[in-house]
Design a protein around this motif. Structure first.
Motif, PDB file in Angstrom:
ATOM      1  N   ASN A   1      -8.456   1.927  27.025  1.00 26.85           N
ATOM      2  CA  ASN A   1      -8.765   3.070  26.158  1.00 26.85           C
ATOM      3  C   ASN A   1      -7.861   3.069  24.931  1.00 26.85           C
ATOM      4  OD1 ASN A   1     -10.717   3.934  27.970  1.00 26.85           O
ATOM      5  ND2 ASN A   1      -9.407   5.478  28.912  1.00 26.85           N
ATOM      6  N   GLY A   2      -6.588   2.796  25.147  1.00 35.22           N
ATOM      7  CA  GLY A   2      -5.652   2.716  24.036  1.00 35.22           C
ATOM      8  C   GLY A   2      -6.010   1.594  23.077  1.00 35.22           C
ATOM      9  N   MET A   3      -6.396   0.451  23.621  1.00 37.01           N
ATOM     10  CA  MET A   3      -6.780  -0.678  22.767  1.00 37.01           C
ATOM     11  C   MET A   3      -8.007  -0.337  21.925  1.00 37.01           C
ATOM     12  SD  MET A   3      -6.149  -3.928  25.296  1.00 37.01           S
ATOM     13  CE  MET A   3      -6.690  -5.122  24.073  1.00 37.01           C
TER      14      MET A   3
ATOM     15  N   LYS B   1       2.400   7.633  16.087  1.00 37.16           N
ATOM     16  CA  LYS B   1       1.888   9.006  15.937  1.00 37.16           C
ATOM     17  C   LYS B   1       2.667   9.742  14.851  1.00 37.16           C
ATOM     18  CE  LYS B   1       2.844  12.907  18.141  1.00 37.16           C
ATOM     19  NZ  LYS B   1       3.113  13.873  19.178  1.00 37.16           N
ATOM     20  N   THR B   2       3.971   9.578  14.850  1.00 38.53           N
ATOM     21  CA  THR B   2       4.810  10.219  13.833  1.00 38.53           C
ATOM     22  C   THR B   2       4.469   9.685  12.443  1.00 38.53           C
ATOM     23  OG1 THR B   2       6.569  10.544  15.450  1.00 38.53           O
ATOM     24  CG2 THR B   2       7.196  10.637  13.129  1.00 38.53           C
ATOM     25  N   PHE B   3       4.268   8.374  12.333  1.00 35.33           N
ATOM     26  CA  PHE B   3       3.877   7.790  11.048  1.00 35.33           C
ATOM     27  C   PHE B   3       2.522   8.341  10.600  1.00 35.33           C
ATOM     28  CE2 PHE B   3       6.341   3.633  12.087  1.00 35.33           C
ATOM     29  CZ  PHE B   3       7.538   4.210  11.735  1.00 35.33           C
ATOM     30  N   ALA B   4       1.576   8.417  11.524  1.00 36.82           N
ATOM     31  CA  ALA B   4       0.236   8.914  11.186  1.00 36.82           C
ATOM     32  C   ALA B   4       0.319  10.339  10.644  1.00 36.82           C
ATOM     33  CB  ALA B   4      -0.686   8.852  12.405  1.00 36.82           C
ATOM     34  N   LYS B   5       1.115  11.170  11.299  1.00 38.42           N
ATOM     35  CA  LYS B   5       1.270  12.552  10.827  1.00 38.42           C
ATOM     36  C   LYS B   5       1.867  12.581   9.415  1.00 38.42           C
ATOM     37  CE  LYS B   5       1.939  15.715  14.475  1.00 38.42           C
ATOM     38  NZ  LYS B   5       2.856  16.387  15.400  1.00 38.42           N
ATOM     39  N   ARG B   6       2.911  11.800   9.193  1.00 38.39           N
ATOM     40  CA  ARG B   6       3.574  11.773   7.898  1.00 38.39           C
ATOM     41  C   ARG B   6       2.626  11.291   6.804  1.00 38.39           C
ATOM     42  NH1 ARG B   6       6.396  14.529   5.283  1.00 38.39           N
ATOM     43  NH2 ARG B   6       7.791  14.713   7.031  1.00 38.39           N
ATOM     44  N   LEU B   7       1.743  10.348   7.154  1.00 37.84           N
ATOM     45  CA  LEU B   7       0.811   9.776   6.183  1.00 37.84           C
ATOM     46  C   LEU B   7      -0.440  10.626   6.001  1.00 37.84           C
ATOM     47  CD1 LEU B   7       1.204   6.060   7.276  1.00 37.84           C
ATOM     48  CD2 LEU B   7       1.954   7.039   5.086  1.00 37.84           C
ATOM     49  N   GLY B   8      -0.553  11.711   6.762  1.00 45.77           N
ATOM     50  CA  GLY B   8      -1.715  12.589   6.644  1.00 45.77           C
ATOM     51  C   GLY B   8      -2.949  12.089   7.368  1.00 45.77           C
ATOM     52  N   HIS B   9      -2.769  11.171   8.297  1.00 48.76           N
ATOM     53  CA  HIS B   9      -3.882  10.658   9.105  1.00 48.76           C
ATOM     54  C   HIS B   9      -3.974  11.514  10.379  1.00 48.76           C
ATOM     55  CE1 HIS B   9      -4.123   7.330   6.367  1.00 48.76           C
ATOM     56  NE2 HIS B   9      -2.968   6.803   6.732  1.00 48.76           N
ATOM     57  N   ASP B  10      -4.410  12.751  10.194  1.00 44.95           N
ATOM     58  CA  ASP B  10      -4.385  13.725  11.284  1.00 44.95           C
ATOM     59  C   ASP B  10      -5.280  13.334  12.458  1.00 44.95           C
ATOM     60  OD1 ASP B  10      -2.582  15.214   9.806  1.00 44.95           O
ATOM     61  OD2 ASP B  10      -4.143  16.457   8.903  1.00 44.95           O
ATOM     62  N   GLU B  11      -6.451  12.790  12.176  1.00 43.04           N
ATOM     63  CA  GLU B  11      -7.342  12.376  13.263  1.00 43.04           C
ATOM     64  C   GLU B  11      -6.717  11.243  14.069  1.00 43.04           C
ATOM     65  OE1 GLU B  11     -11.764  10.471  13.679  1.00 43.04           O
ATOM     66  OE2 GLU B  11     -11.509  12.077  12.195  1.00 43.04           O
ATOM     67  N   GLU B  12      -6.095  10.306  13.385  1.00 48.24           N
ATOM     68  CA  GLU B  12      -5.420   9.210  14.079  1.00 48.24           C
ATOM     69  C   GLU B  12      -4.238   9.741  14.886  1.00 48.24           C
ATOM     70  OE1 GLU B  12      -4.550   5.953  11.387  1.00 48.24           O
ATOM     71  OE2 GLU B  12      -6.634   5.909  10.694  1.00 48.24           O
ATOM     72  N   ALA B  13      -3.500  10.687  14.331  1.00 48.12           N
ATOM     73  CA  ALA B  13      -2.370  11.276  15.054  1.00 48.12           C
ATOM     74  C   ALA B  13      -2.844  11.943  16.344  1.00 48.12           C
ATOM     75  CB  ALA B  13      -1.635  12.282  14.168  1.00 48.12           C
ATOM     76  N   ARG B  14      -3.984  12.632  16.275  1.00 49.89           N
ATOM     77  CA  ARG B  14      -4.530  13.261  17.495  1.00 49.89           C
ATOM     78  C   ARG B  14      -4.946  12.205  18.514  1.00 49.89           C
ATOM     79  NH1 ARG B  14      -6.303  16.844  13.602  1.00 49.89           N
ATOM     80  NH2 ARG B  14      -8.321  15.840  13.304  1.00 49.89           N
ATOM     81  N   ALA B  15      -5.573  11.140  18.060  1.00 50.83           N
ATOM     82  CA  ALA B  15      -5.976  10.059  18.973  1.00 50.83           C
ATOM     83  C   ALA B  15      -4.745   9.400  19.596  1.00 50.83           C
ATOM     84  CB  ALA B  15      -6.828   9.029  18.241  1.00 50.83           C
ATOM     85  N   LEU B  16      -3.701   9.222  18.813  1.00 52.19           N
ATOM     86  CA  LEU B  16      -2.470   8.628  19.331  1.00 52.19           C
ATOM     87  C   LEU B  16      -1.778   9.569  20.314  1.00 52.19           C
ATOM     88  CD1 LEU B  16      -1.351   6.995  16.004  1.00 52.19           C
ATOM     89  CD2 LEU B  16      -1.994   5.765  18.097  1.00 52.19           C
ATOM     90  N   GLU B  17      -1.866  10.872  20.077  1.00 50.95           N
ATOM     91  CA  GLU B  17      -1.331  11.848  21.039  1.00 50.95           C
ATOM     92  C   GLU B  17      -2.090  11.747  22.360  1.00 50.95           C
ATOM     93  OE1 GLU B  17       0.818  14.607  23.040  1.00 50.95           O
ATOM     94  OE2 GLU B  17       1.348  13.665  21.135  1.00 50.95           O
ATOM     95  N   ASP B  18      -3.401  11.554  22.296  1.00 53.10           N
ATOM     96  CA  ASP B  18      -4.192  11.363  23.519  1.00 53.10           C
ATOM     97  C   ASP B  18      -3.728  10.114  24.266  1.00 53.10           C
ATOM     98  OD1 ASP B  18      -5.667  13.636  22.939  1.00 53.10           O
ATOM     99  OD2 ASP B  18      -7.390  12.523  22.131  1.00 53.10           O
ATOM    100  N   CYS B  19      -3.461   9.044  23.532  1.00 52.03           N
ATOM    101  CA  CYS B  19      -2.949   7.811  24.151  1.00 52.03           C
ATOM    102  C   CYS B  19      -1.596   8.063  24.802  1.00 52.03           C
ATOM    103  CB  CYS B  19      -2.833   6.696  23.118  1.00 52.03           C
ATOM    104  SG  CYS B  19      -4.405   6.086  22.482  1.00 52.03           S
ATOM    105  N   LEU B  20      -0.746   8.809  24.120  1.00 47.61           N
ATOM    106  CA  LEU B  20       0.564   9.162  24.679  1.00 47.61           C
ATOM    107  C   LEU B  20       0.415   9.947  25.976  1.00 47.61           C
ATOM    108  CD1 LEU B  20       2.866  10.265  21.714  1.00 47.61           C
ATOM    109  CD2 LEU B  20       3.499   8.754  23.585  1.00 47.61           C
TER     110      LEU B  20
END
Length: 164
Positions: free
Chosen positions: A53-55, A122-141
């Motif tokens: 799923n993460g991949m 996830k932290t990088f995604a948030k800083r870069l404004g990639h909010d959808e990616e940050a949420r997906a990465l939080e799900d992976c976490l």
């Protein structure tokens, strides 16, 4: 690769994490096949699904940035995988419970590496404004943390006691 921006670092780390997951998936499959405890086997099989799923999520993110998911090879996970192979699979065991305890140990080392990777991207995604990616990465976490907790519960719930 030259890093000119946080986005460059972010994409590189996503690729590295994809490689780490790819290596961990194969090793987790081997650990599941070697495990003797049925609950441990089931948890490791669930771990393989979580890694896949993460991949899938990482693949979509990386391609969404116009890059290849396989552009990097994670040397950190390579070392952890070699340790898992040597200590949990190739070592001589005269007690199945001892091997199961070592399997948990080696799997959790892979998981903790993945937790660090997911947390950073996830932290990088948030800083870069990639909010959808940050949420997906939080799900992976969350999925990765859940697998780690399951392993701890199995270890403390009886496998380590039997191994002792």
């Amino acid at each position: 690769m030259a890093f000119a921006s946080l986005k460059d670092v972010y994409i590189h780390q996503l690729q590295d994490l994809y490689s780490a997951n790819k290596q961990a998936r194969l090793t987790t499959q081997k650990l599941a096949a070697a495990a003797k405890d049925p609950e441990l086997q089931k948890a490791l099989e669930a771990g393989v699904i979580g890694i896949e799923n993460g991949m899938t999520a990482l693949d979509a993110m990386i391609k969404g940035h116009g890059e290849s998911p396989t552009a990097e090879f994670c040397k950190g996970m390579e070392g952890i995988v070699k340790e898992a192979q040597a200590h949990a699979l190739d070592a001589d065991f005269t007690n199945d419970e001892v091997q199961d305890a070592v399997i948990i140990t080696q799997y959790q080392r892979m998981v903790h590496y993945a937790l660090a990777g997911y947390g950073c991207v996830k932290t990088f995604a948030k800083r870069l404004g990639h909010d959808e990616e940050a949420r997906a990465l939080e799900d992976c976490l969350k999925e990765t943390r859940s697998g780690d907790l399951t392993m701890s519960e199995l270890a403390m719930g009886g496998i380590n006691k039997k191994a002792a």
